[in-house]
Each structure stands twice: as structure tokens, then as C-alpha cells.
Design an enzyme around this catalytic site. Structure first.
Site, short mmCIF file in Angstrom:
data_model
loop_
_atom_site.label_atom_id
_atom_site.label_comp_id
_atom_site.label_asym_id
_atom_site.label_seq_id
_atom_site.Cartn_x
_atom_site.Cartn_y
_atom_site.Cartn_z
N SER A 1 0.73 -1.22 -0.05
CA SER A 1 0.15 0.15 0.04
C SER A 1 0.74 1.44 0.08
CB SER A 1 -0.92 0.23 1.09
OG SER A 1 0.24 0.26 2.10
N SER B 1 6.34 -19.34 14.94
CA SER B 1 6.68 -17.89 15.33
C SER B 1 7.53 -18.73 16.42
CB SER B 1 6.60 -16.50 15.29
OG SER B 1 7.66 -15.84 14.84
N ASP B 2 8.70 -18.93 16.67
CA ASP B 2 9.04 -19.50 18.23
C ASP B 2 10.45 -19.63 17.82
OD1 ASP B 2 8.33 -20.77 20.30
OD2 ASP B 2 7.40 -21.90 20.04
N LYS C 1 2.80 -17.86 23.38
CA LYS C 1 3.71 -18.71 22.44
C LYS C 1 3.50 -19.98 22.45
CE LYS C 1 7.75 -15.94 20.25
NZ LYS C 1 8.26 -16.05 20.11
N1 LIG Z 1 14.65 -9.61 15.93
C1 LIG Z 1 14.52 -10.65 16.87
O1 LIG Z 1 15.57 -10.15 17.79
C2 LIG Z 1 14.13 -11.67 17.83
C3 LIG Z 1 15.13 -11.92 19.24
C4 LIG Z 1 14.57 -13.83 19.68
C5 LIG Z 1 13.25 -14.32 18.66
N2 LIG Z 1 12.78 -13.29 17.57
C6 LIG Z 1 11.17 -14.02 17.33
O2 LIG Z 1 11.69 -13.90 16.08
C7 LIG Z 1 9.81 -13.73 16.01
C8 LIG Z 1 10.22 -13.08 14.45
O3 LIG Z 1 10.91 -11.74 15.07
P1 LIG Z 1 11.00 -10.71 14.42
O4 LIG Z 1 12.38 -9.98 14.87
O5 LIG Z 1 12.05 -11.27 12.98
O6 LIG Z 1 9.87 -9.84 13.27
P2 LIG Z 1 9.58 -8.66 12.79
O7 LIG Z 1 10.79 -8.73 11.91
O8 LIG Z 1 9.42 -7.36 13.97
O9 LIG Z 1 8.21 -8.75 12.02
C9 LIG Z 1 8.04 -10.08 10.75
C10 LIG Z 1 7.16 -10.01 10.28
O10 LIG Z 1 5.39 -9.88 10.86
C11 LIG Z 1 5.41 -9.68 9.85
N3 LIG Z 1 3.56 -8.09 11.20
C12 LIG Z 1 4.74 -7.01 11.55
N4 LIG Z 1 3.72 -6.65 11.33
C13 LIG Z 1 2.23 -7.23 11.53
C14 LIG Z 1 0.67 -7.00 11.45
N5 LIG Z 1 0.00 -6.02 12.09
N6 LIG Z 1 -0.26 -7.60 11.18
C15 LIG Z 1 0.74 -8.90 10.66
N7 LIG Z 1 1.11 -9.72 10.24
C16 LIG Z 1 2.81 -8.56 10.30
C17 LIG Z 1 5.57 -8.75 8.83
O11 LIG Z 1 5.31 -9.34 7.74
P3 LIG Z 1 5.13 -8.25 6.21
O12 LIG Z 1 5.04 -7.03 5.99
O13 LIG Z 1 4.98 -9.36 5.19
O14 LIG Z 1 3.08 -9.01 6.77
C18 LIG Z 1 6.68 -8.45 9.00
O15 LIG Z 1 8.02 -8.53 8.20
C19 LIG Z 1 9.47 -13.87 16.89
O16 LIG Z 1 8.71 -14.83 17.33
C20 LIG Z 1 10.42 -13.04 17.85
O17 LIG Z 1 9.64 -13.73 18.93
C21 LIG Z 1 13.30 -12.21 17.24
#
Ligand SMILES: NC(=O)c1ccc[n+]([C@@H]2O[C@H](COP(=O)([O-])OP(=O)(O)OC[C@H]3O[C@@H](n4cnc5c(N)ncnc54)[C@H](OP(=O)(O)O)[C@@H]3O)[C@@H](O)[C@H]2O)c1
Length: 154
Positions: free
Chosen positions: A44, A117-118, A139
Site C-alpha cells: 500500500s 514463530s518460536d 507462544k
Molecule cells: N528480532 C529478534 O531479535 C528476535 C530475537 C529472538 C526471537 N525473535 C522471534 O522471532 C520471531 C520473528 O521476529 P522478527 O523480529 O523477525 O519479526 P519482525 O521483523 O518484527 O516482523 C516479521 C513480520 O511480521 C509481519 N507483521 C508485522 N506486523 C504485522 C501486522 N500488524 N499484521 C500482520 N503481520 C505483521 C510482517 O510481515 P509482512 O510485512 O510481510 O506482512 C513482518 O515482516 C518472533 O517470534 C520473535 O519473538 C526475534
């Protein structure tokens, strides 16, 4: 014998594939030779330039991007029916939205393995202080729903 063997690679669908962790999964899936689908929110005027560029990069890698919302149940079922494995790398605030993916996997009935997502600590083995435990509890609820549905998971 080896030269006549054929292997059929699993088709993989990734939710959150444009995210911090998800984009590496998408690229790894492609580089390992899997037909790879990404279910992503529709483009969008609010979509960031970096996300637009990522969509273009994915398309150049032959990733199939399906644009849709997590509320679009029929669309979810239909894309899930095209694949073998579903990976969710949705953001933390969307953890409970994975009930919608589980519902669609149940209806589709064809998924060999689901990876929710874990990607942090093992929530069934730790009992941290309440704020983080509240997060892990979401989770855990997802994991219990996957088990109740009899979906093979990792
Ligand atoms: N980042 C870290 O450092 C970290 C560390 C440990 C564990 N984790 C875990 O890894 C997993 C992924 O985390 P991440 O940091 O990679 O996530 P992220 O980059 O914040 O977001 C992942 C995706 O979620 C979708 N999303 C975001 N807001 C949304 C909404 N309002 N509605 C629908 N979809 C939405 C988007 O996909 P689209 O835009 O393509 O729709 C986005 O690219 C989570 O379970 C997190 O707890 C992350």
C-alpha cells in the site's frame, strides 16, 4: 542408480517472510531449491521503500508472493493447499494471530510440518519473571493448539 533418482523438494510457505528473521529463511529456502511462497500483507502507500525493495528482490529470486491479510481465511487455506511445509516468522505482537494459520492448516489438511514463530528460548522449559513469562505464555498457547490439532510441528 544415483543418476536416475529423483527427489521432490517440499514446497515451503513463509509468513513474516519480509521480517528481520523471515527474510533469511526465504533466501535459505530458495537457495536449498525449494519452491518458496511468502504470504505478506498487501503493498500500500504506507509500505516502506525497504519492504518494496525486498518484494522486488524476492520476485527476482522466483519467490511467489501472495499478498493478503491474516483474516482472509479462504485465501490462507488455498495457499496452504499448494505447499507442504508452513513456517511462521510473524512478529511478536502477531503471535496469537497464528491461531488463524492453525485454523487454515486444519481445514487444508495437507501440511507435513508447521514451524510456528518460536525462535527464542524454549518456553516449556523456562519460567522467567512475569513480563517475559506473559509473552512466552502466548507462544505456549499456540503450541498447545498445534498439538491439539495434531499438526506435525517443530
Ligand atoms: N528480532 C529478534 O531479535 C528476535 C530475537 C529472538 C526471537 N525473535 C522471534 O522471532 C520471531 C520473528 O521476529 P522478527 O523480529 O523477525 O519479526 P519482525 O521483523 O518484527 O516482523 C516479521 C513480520 O511480521 C509481519 N507483521 C508485522 N506486523 C504485522 C501486522 N500488524 N499484521 C500482520 N503481520 C505483521 C510482517 O510481515 P509482512 O510485512 O510481510 O506482512 C513482518 O515482516 C518472533 O517470534 C520473535 O519473538 C526475534
Amino acid at each position: 542408480m544415483g543418476s536416475t533418482e529423483t527427489t521432490t523438494k517440499d514446497k515451503i510457505l513463509i509468513f513474516g517472510g519480509t521480517g528481520y528473521i523471515g527474510k533469511y529463511m526465504v533466501k535459505a529456502s530458495i537457495s536449498l531449491g525449494h519452491k518458496t511462497y511468502v504470504y505478506a500483507r498487501p503493498i500500500s502507500e504506507k509500505t516502506s521503500l525497504s519492504k518494496l525493495q525486498l518484494h522486488k528482490e524476492f520476485q527476482s529470486l522466483s519467490v511467489i508472493i501472495v499478498q493478503g491479510e491474516l483474516d482472509e481465511h479462504e485465501k490462507l487455506v488455498s495457499v496452504i493447499r499448494e505447499v507442504d511445509v508452513v513456517i511462521s516468522a510473524l512478529a511478536y505482537p502477531q503471535v496469537l494471530d497464528q491461531f488463524k494459520i492453525i485454523d487454515a492448516i486444519k481445514v487444508a489438511g495437507n501440511i507435513k510440518r508447521f514451524l510456528p514463530s518460536d525462535f527464542g528460548c524454549e518456553e516449556d522449559r523456562v519460567k522467567p519473571l512475569p513480563p517475559f513469562d506473559n509473552f512466552l505464555e502466548k507462544k505456549r498457547r499456540i503450541r498447545r493448539a498445534i498439538e491439539a490439532a495434531g499438526i506435525p510441528y517443530t
